[in-house]
Design an enzyme around this catalytic site. Structure first.
Site, PDB file in Angstrom:
ATOM      1  N   ASP A  38      -3.301  -2.626   6.701  1.00 48.48           N
ATOM      2  CA  ASP A  38      -4.680  -2.134   6.655  1.00 48.48           C
ATOM      3  C   ASP A  38      -5.061  -1.703   8.069  1.00 48.48           C
ATOM      4  OD1 ASP A  38      -5.059  -4.463   8.016  1.00 48.48           O
ATOM      5  OD2 ASP A  38      -6.347  -5.402   6.539  1.00 48.48           O
ATOM      6  N   SER A  39      -6.257  -1.153   8.221  1.00 45.38           N
ATOM      7  CA  SER A  39      -6.636  -0.569   9.514  1.00 45.38           C
ATOM      8  C   SER A  39      -7.247  -1.584  10.456  1.00 45.38           C
ATOM      9  CB  SER A  39      -7.662   0.530   9.273  1.00 45.38           C
ATOM     10  OG  SER A  39      -8.870  -0.053   8.800  1.00 45.38           O
ATOM     11  N   GLY A  40      -7.612  -2.742   9.951  1.00 43.70           N
ATOM     12  CA  GLY A  40      -8.350  -3.726  10.739  1.00 43.70           C
ATOM     13  C   GLY A  40      -9.845  -3.620  10.516  1.00 43.70           C
ATOM     14  N   GLY A  41     -10.282  -2.492   9.968  1.00 42.64           N
ATOM     15  CA  GLY A  41     -11.719  -2.268   9.795  1.00 42.64           C
ATOM     16  C   GLY A  41     -12.376  -3.243   8.836  1.00 42.64           C
ATOM     17  N   PHE A  42     -11.689  -3.562   7.755  1.00 40.64           N
ATOM     18  CA  PHE A  42     -12.298  -4.425   6.733  1.00 40.64           C
ATOM     19  C   PHE A  42     -12.698  -5.777   7.328  1.00 40.64           C
ATOM     20  CE2 PHE A  42     -12.182  -7.552   3.310  1.00 40.64           C
ATOM     21  CZ  PHE A  42     -13.044  -6.971   2.403  1.00 40.64           C
ATOM     22  N   ASP A  46     -11.765   3.017   8.398  1.00 41.04           N
ATOM     23  CA  ASP A  46     -12.917   3.496   7.623  1.00 41.04           C
ATOM     24  C   ASP A  46     -14.091   2.564   7.885  1.00 41.04           C
ATOM     25  OD1 ASP A  46     -11.715   1.314   6.358  1.00 41.04           O
ATOM     26  OD2 ASP A  46     -12.474   1.878   4.399  1.00 41.04           O
ATOM     27  N   GLN A  91     -14.756   6.057   0.259  1.00 45.41           N
ATOM     28  CA  GLN A  91     -15.889   5.127   0.264  1.00 45.41           C
ATOM     29  C   GLN A  91     -16.991   5.680  -0.655  1.00 45.41           C
ATOM     30  OE1 GLN A  91     -16.274   2.136   1.460  1.00 45.41           O
ATOM     31  NE2 GLN A  91     -14.347   1.939   2.583  1.00 45.41           N
ATOM     32  N   GLY A 122     -14.000  -0.101  -0.428  1.00 49.67           N
ATOM     33  CA  GLY A 122     -15.399  -0.463  -0.647  1.00 49.67           C
ATOM     34  C   GLY A 122     -15.665  -1.026  -2.026  1.00 49.67           C
ATOM     35  N   ASP A 182      -3.487  -4.672  -3.958  1.00 52.56           N
ATOM     36  CA  ASP A 182      -3.236  -5.872  -3.160  1.00 52.56           C
ATOM     37  C   ASP A 182      -4.394  -6.816  -3.411  1.00 52.56           C
ATOM     38  OD1 ASP A 182      -5.232  -4.397  -1.320  1.00 52.56           O
ATOM     39  OD2 ASP A 182      -5.078  -6.399  -0.442  1.00 52.56           O
ATOM     40  N   CYS A 214       7.750 -18.348 -18.459  1.00 54.39           N
ATOM     41  CA  CYS A 214       8.044 -17.879 -17.097  1.00 54.39           C
ATOM     42  C   CYS A 214       9.422 -18.357 -16.654  1.00 54.39           C
ATOM     43  CB  CYS A 214       6.973 -18.384 -16.138  1.00 54.39           C
ATOM     44  SG  CYS A 214       7.270 -17.957 -14.409  1.00 54.39           S
ATOM     45  N   CYS A 269      10.450 -18.491 -13.406  1.00 50.11           N
ATOM     46  CA  CYS A 269      10.487 -18.770 -11.965  1.00 50.11           C
ATOM     47  C   CYS A 269      11.022 -20.170 -11.701  1.00 50.11           C
ATOM     48  CB  CYS A 269       9.110 -18.556 -11.333  1.00 50.11           C
ATOM     49  SG  CYS A 269       8.027 -20.001 -11.375  1.00 50.11           S
ATOM     50  N   CYS A 324       8.859 -23.111 -12.840  1.00 48.39           N
ATOM     51  CA  CYS A 324       8.816 -23.339 -14.283  1.00 48.39           C
ATOM     52  C   CYS A 324      10.169 -23.769 -14.845  1.00 48.39           C
ATOM     53  CB  CYS A 324       8.324 -22.080 -14.990  1.00 48.39           C
ATOM     54  SG  CYS A 324       6.606 -21.708 -14.593  1.00 48.39           S
ATOM     55  N   HIS A 326       5.299 -19.158  -8.372  1.00 49.59           N
ATOM     56  CA  HIS A 326       4.905 -18.942  -9.766  1.00 49.59           C
ATOM     57  C   HIS A 326       3.850 -17.840  -9.894  1.00 49.59           C
ATOM     58  CE1 HIS A 326       3.824 -19.304 -13.877  1.00 49.59           C
ATOM     59  NE2 HIS A 326       2.570 -19.292 -13.461  1.00 49.59           N
TER      60      HIS A 326
HETATM   61 ZN   LIG Z   1       6.655 -19.806 -13.260  1.00 49.91          ZN
END
Ligand SMILES: [Zn+2]
Length: 371
Positions: free
Chosen positions: A98-102, A152, A193, A220, A270, A308, A310, A313, A339
């Protein structure tokens, strides 16, 4: 353009208009990202509790790292001297920063904004720092990001119209400066935005698309508005963006939000939700959410989610995961994170598969049906 990036839509939305979901392939400097895709958040050059082997096992093909945090500590120049962010964290697949702005704009009262950039105090030592479109791009270039986000202005909502309008104007000016300044190994993405105002979103998208970026984010959102307006903003903003470029919805969100946004034609996501919730003991399963610290799991021999595959699990019981959580053992954070990310990345994979066989509308209906 200094870096390599290519986006190809492999399965376009069906002609019958039942969904705008599409599947694509985004080729970046460090590898290929199949879309729709979710990016685990690695704020401090680590996805908390996991190492790169874990990340590969859960199926991560791209992660997000935070420019603000890495700029302050350990510093982008130090990371560059140590061979760049990929080498530093031993992750050889794509990284978006990210840009750091957030983060800076989240610090109400700690910042001083003007047309040239933003001055703020480090949350670590109180030192005065400055971020401009040029310095944000230079930091991200030094890190070696595959995708660098433009700086931004992201006003926290609710905000008055004038403030959102000013943020749209400034975001366009800054995007143009970022585009000109970027000299990194990756590609810059612009950020639309405009809050929840349709005409401002249209203007922001139009101005940024005219600058011809390799990708576009919907910014935004998830900054204080209700979930139904997140979905609506994502829907109408995605439709304003060029079909041949990837669309990234920033900071969203819950599994049902991802399914809705994919239905609107979004390709990238994300969110801290799967990783942060894992450390708080909230786990996503095929049968809904589980709070592993609850008393009812104290003697429960069943796997967390029988559907699942993983490590958490396959090998352990709910009783063991609850014990680790209650005893505050670090293995609990690792297994829970494995998980939750397996669940999120598995959901993305299931959506890509459904899109590929022309069955996304049915997938969405079944996923969102009350359980
Ligand atoms: Zn799992």
């Amino acid at each position: 353009m200094t870096g390599a990036a290519q986006f190809k839509v492999m399965t376009p939305p069906p002609a019958d208009g039942s969904t705008r979901a599409r599947a694509g392939r985004l080729t970046l400097t460090h590898g290929v990202v199949e879309t729709p895709q979710f990016m685990p958040v690695g704020t401090n050059a680590t996805v908390k509790a996991l190492d790169p082997d874990d990340l590969r096992t859960v199926g991560a093909s791209i992660i997000l790292a935070n420019t603000y945090h890495l700029y302050l500590r350990p510093g982008h120049e130090r990371i560059a001297r140590l061979g760049g962010l990929h080498r530093f964290m031993a992750w050889d697949r794509p990284i978006l920063t990210d840009s750091g702005g957030f983060q800076v704009f989240s610090m109400e009262g700690l910042r001083d904004l003007d047309d040239d950039g933003v001055t703020f105090r480090s949350h670590l030592d109180g030192s005065l720092r400055r971020l401009t479109p040029e310095s944000s791009m230079a930091i991200q270039a030094a890190l070696g990001s595959d995708v660098a986000m433009v700086l931004d202005e992201c006003p926290p909502l609710p905000a008055v119209w004038d403030k959102i309008e000013a943020a749209v104007s400034r975001t366009t000016l800054w995007a143009e400066r970022c585009r000109t300044a970027y000299r990194g190994p990756g590609v810059p993405f612009a950020i639309v935005q405009g809050g929840t105002d349709r005409s401002l979103r249209e203007r922001s998208a139009r101005e940024l698309v005219a600058l011809d970026f390799p990708g576009y984010a919907i910014g935004g959102v998830s900054v204080g508005e209700p979930p139904e307006s997140i979905a609506e903003v994502a829907r109408f903003t995605a439709a304003l963006l060029p079909a041949g470029r990837p669309r990234y919805l920033m900071g969203v969100g819950r599994p049902e939000d991802l399914v809705e946004a994919v239905a609107s034609g979004v390709d990238l996501f994300d969110c801290v939700m799967p990783t942060r919730n894992a450390r708080n003991g909230t786990l996503f399963t095929s049968e809904g959410r589980i709070n592993i610290k609850r008393e009812e799991y104290r003697a429960d021999p069943r796997p967390l989610d029988p559907a699942c595959g993983c490590e958490a699990c396959l090998r352990y019981s709910r009783a063991y995961l609850r014990h680790l959580f209650v005893a505050n053992e670090i293995l609990g954070a690792r297994l829970n994170t494995i998980h939750n990310l397996t669940f999120y990345l598995g959901l993305m994979s299931a959506m890509r598969e459904a899109i590929g066989r022309g069955a996304f509308a049915a997938f969405r209906e079944s996923f969102l049906a009350p359980r």
